[in-house]
Design a protein around this motif. Structure first.
Motif, PDB file in Angstrom:
ATOM      1  N   SER A 157       0.834  -1.200   0.000  1.00 47.91           N
ATOM      2  CA  SER A 157       0.000   0.000   0.000  1.00 47.91           C
ATOM      3  C   SER A 157       0.877   1.262   0.000  1.00 47.91           C
ATOM      4  O   SER A 157       1.623   1.455  -0.955  1.00 47.91           O
ATOM      5  N   SER A 160       4.112   0.296  -0.915  1.00 46.72           N
ATOM      6  CA  SER A 160       4.314   0.105  -2.347  1.00 46.72           C
ATOM      7  C   SER A 160       4.599   1.444  -3.027  1.00 46.72           C
ATOM      8  O   SER A 160       5.428   1.520  -3.948  1.00 46.72           O
ATOM      9  N   SER A 181       0.181  -3.837  -4.039  1.00 49.68           N
ATOM     10  CA  SER A 181      -1.069  -3.096  -3.871  1.00 49.68           C
ATOM     11  C   SER A 181      -0.846  -1.607  -3.617  1.00 49.68           C
ATOM     12  O   SER A 181      -1.319  -1.040  -2.629  1.00 49.68           O
ATOM     13  N   THR A 223      -1.077  -7.710  -6.543  1.00 47.67           N
ATOM     14  CA  THR A 223      -2.261  -7.177  -5.871  1.00 47.67           C
ATOM     15  C   THR A 223      -3.383  -8.208  -6.057  1.00 47.67           C
ATOM     16  O   THR A 223      -3.142  -9.308  -6.551  1.00 47.67           O
ATOM     17  N   ASP A 227      -8.770  -5.630  -4.684  1.00 48.93           N
ATOM     18  CA  ASP A 227      -7.969  -4.724  -3.850  1.00 48.93           C
ATOM     19  C   ASP A 227      -8.289  -3.282  -4.271  1.00 48.93           C
ATOM     20  O   ASP A 227      -8.394  -3.001  -5.475  1.00 48.93           O
ATOM     21  N   TYR A 230      -6.069  -1.917  -6.947  1.00 53.18           N
ATOM     22  CA  TYR A 230      -6.023  -2.604  -8.248  1.00 53.18           C
ATOM     23  C   TYR A 230      -6.201  -1.608  -9.402  1.00 53.18           C
ATOM     24  O   TYR A 230      -5.470  -1.640 -10.385  1.00 53.18           O
ATOM     25  N   ALA A 263      -2.124 -10.389 -10.402  1.00 48.51           N
ATOM     26  CA  ALA A 263      -3.357  -9.858  -9.808  1.00 48.51           C
ATOM     27  C   ALA A 263      -4.202 -11.068  -9.432  1.00 48.51           C
ATOM     28  O   ALA A 263      -4.796 -11.717 -10.291  1.00 48.51           O
ATOM     29  N   HIS A 269      -7.543  -5.688  -0.019  1.00 47.26           N
ATOM     30  CA  HIS A 269      -6.427  -4.878   0.478  1.00 47.26           C
ATOM     31  C   HIS A 269      -6.213  -5.175   1.965  1.00 47.26           C
ATOM     32  O   HIS A 269      -6.765  -4.488   2.820  1.00 47.26           O
ATOM     33  N   VAL A 274      -1.384 -10.226   2.036  1.00 47.25           N
ATOM     34  CA  VAL A 274      -0.255  -9.744   1.233  1.00 47.25           C
ATOM     35  C   VAL A 274       1.038 -10.490   1.474  1.00 47.25           C
ATOM     36  O   VAL A 274       1.890 -10.549   0.591  1.00 47.25           O
TER      37      VAL A 274
END
Ligand code: FER
Length: 288
Positions: A157, A160, A181, A223, A227, A230, A263, A269, A274
């Motif tokens: 998140s 990332s 993600s 991801t 999510d 995405y 994906a 999320h 993850v």
């Protein structure tokens, strides 16, 4: 809690330690910070062995303990090492926030990811890599550059977002990237969605300006199709396909290409999912 990961007893258990250091915050003040550092089983005894290193960043609102507290990351790494699935790797869990800044909203968050890229090389990496046995012969820019094939950056998140920033600004020191993600916020927040072509061009230019081609770095992005990130990450990844000399997409490992994008159907999320991406990515890292 997690329906996908089964805790697996592992006799060869590594350990987490806290490492304190100081860093310069967005106001230019030097302040105390800390990170958590995982060393694999046997690290204390194997004193002439060198270790790869992964810097793994938490998501929005988190702290250096977020990965440790939210998922069985340590058990995952213990098993990956015990089964010989990863090259021996130290894992660093830092934070891109400074003194309780986590609440400053999205614009503030973007600023912190940019500040962190300077902190990373100036403050964090010297503190960590002068203390732990990585491939850096010297814990300075020359030593980090010479050992870049043994260094990875990943995150979930906002972590990332930090990962794409490290690609854009610190490609000299990192060769492996694990964005999970979250898209690249170099141009603006959610830039991967709002300006996918320009964002891809920025990343391409960062590689070309550094003299790097599609055999000099490796990106394993992940991801889920449900999510929230995405729809931000996917247009950016699609736009990156316009630069095959820099980003050669592959669906297997990194022998035929240097960028993979998974994906996973229906994944949302959440940390509880993850680290599965971490488990998929790590066996591909540090093999080139
Ligand atoms: C994304 C990148 C980062 C995203 C969300 C974030 C929704 C971070 C969110 C947060 O910290 O709350 O692409 O997509």
């Amino acid at each position: 809690m997690n329906e996908h990961y089964r805790y697996n007893d592992c006799k060869e258990r590594g350990r987490f330690e806290r490492l304190d250091y100081t860093a310069i915050n967005v106001k230019g003040e030097r302040i105390p910070k800390y990170c958590n550092v995982y060393t694999p089983y046997g690290y204390e005894e194997e004193t002439d062995k060198k270790y790869n290193i992964l810097y793994l960043m938490h998501g929005g609102g988190g702290n250096p303990d977020a990965w440790m507290d939210s998922c069985p990351l340590k058990n995952l790494f213990d098993n990956l090492h015990a089964e010989g699935l990863v090259e021996p790797t130290i894992v660093v869990l830092p934070t891109f926030y400074t003194d309780g800044n986590a609440s400053e909203g999205m614009a503030g968050q973007r600023e912190f990811t940019i500040n962190f890229q300077a902190e990373l090389v100036r403050d964090l990496m010297p503190a960590v890599e002068s203390h732990y046995r990585t491939y850096a012969e010297t814990a300075d820019e020359a030593g980090f550059k010479a050992s870049r094939m043994h260094r990875a950056f990943g995150g979930f998140s906002m972590g990332s977002v930090n990962t794409w920033m490290s690609f854009g600004h610190n490609l000299d020191y990192f060769a492996y990237f694990m964005p999970i993600s979250g898209d690249c916020w170099e141009l603006e927040q959610m830039g991967g969605n709002k300006q996918p072509e320009a964002t891809a061009k920025f990343l391409h230019d960062a590689a070309v300006n550094g003299g790097y081609t599609n055999r000099d770095f490796f990106i394993y992005a992940s991801t889920g199709t449900k999510d929230i990130a995405y729809e931000n990450l996917t247009p950016q990844m699609e736009a990156m396909k316009a630069f095959p000399d820099t980003f050669a997409f592959t669906e297997d490992d990194f022998t035929t290409g240097n960028v993979r994008y998974d994906a996973v159907p229906d994944y949302v999320h959440a940390y509880q999912l993850v680290f599965e991406y971490v488990g998929n990515s790590m066996p591909k890292f540090f093999k080139n």
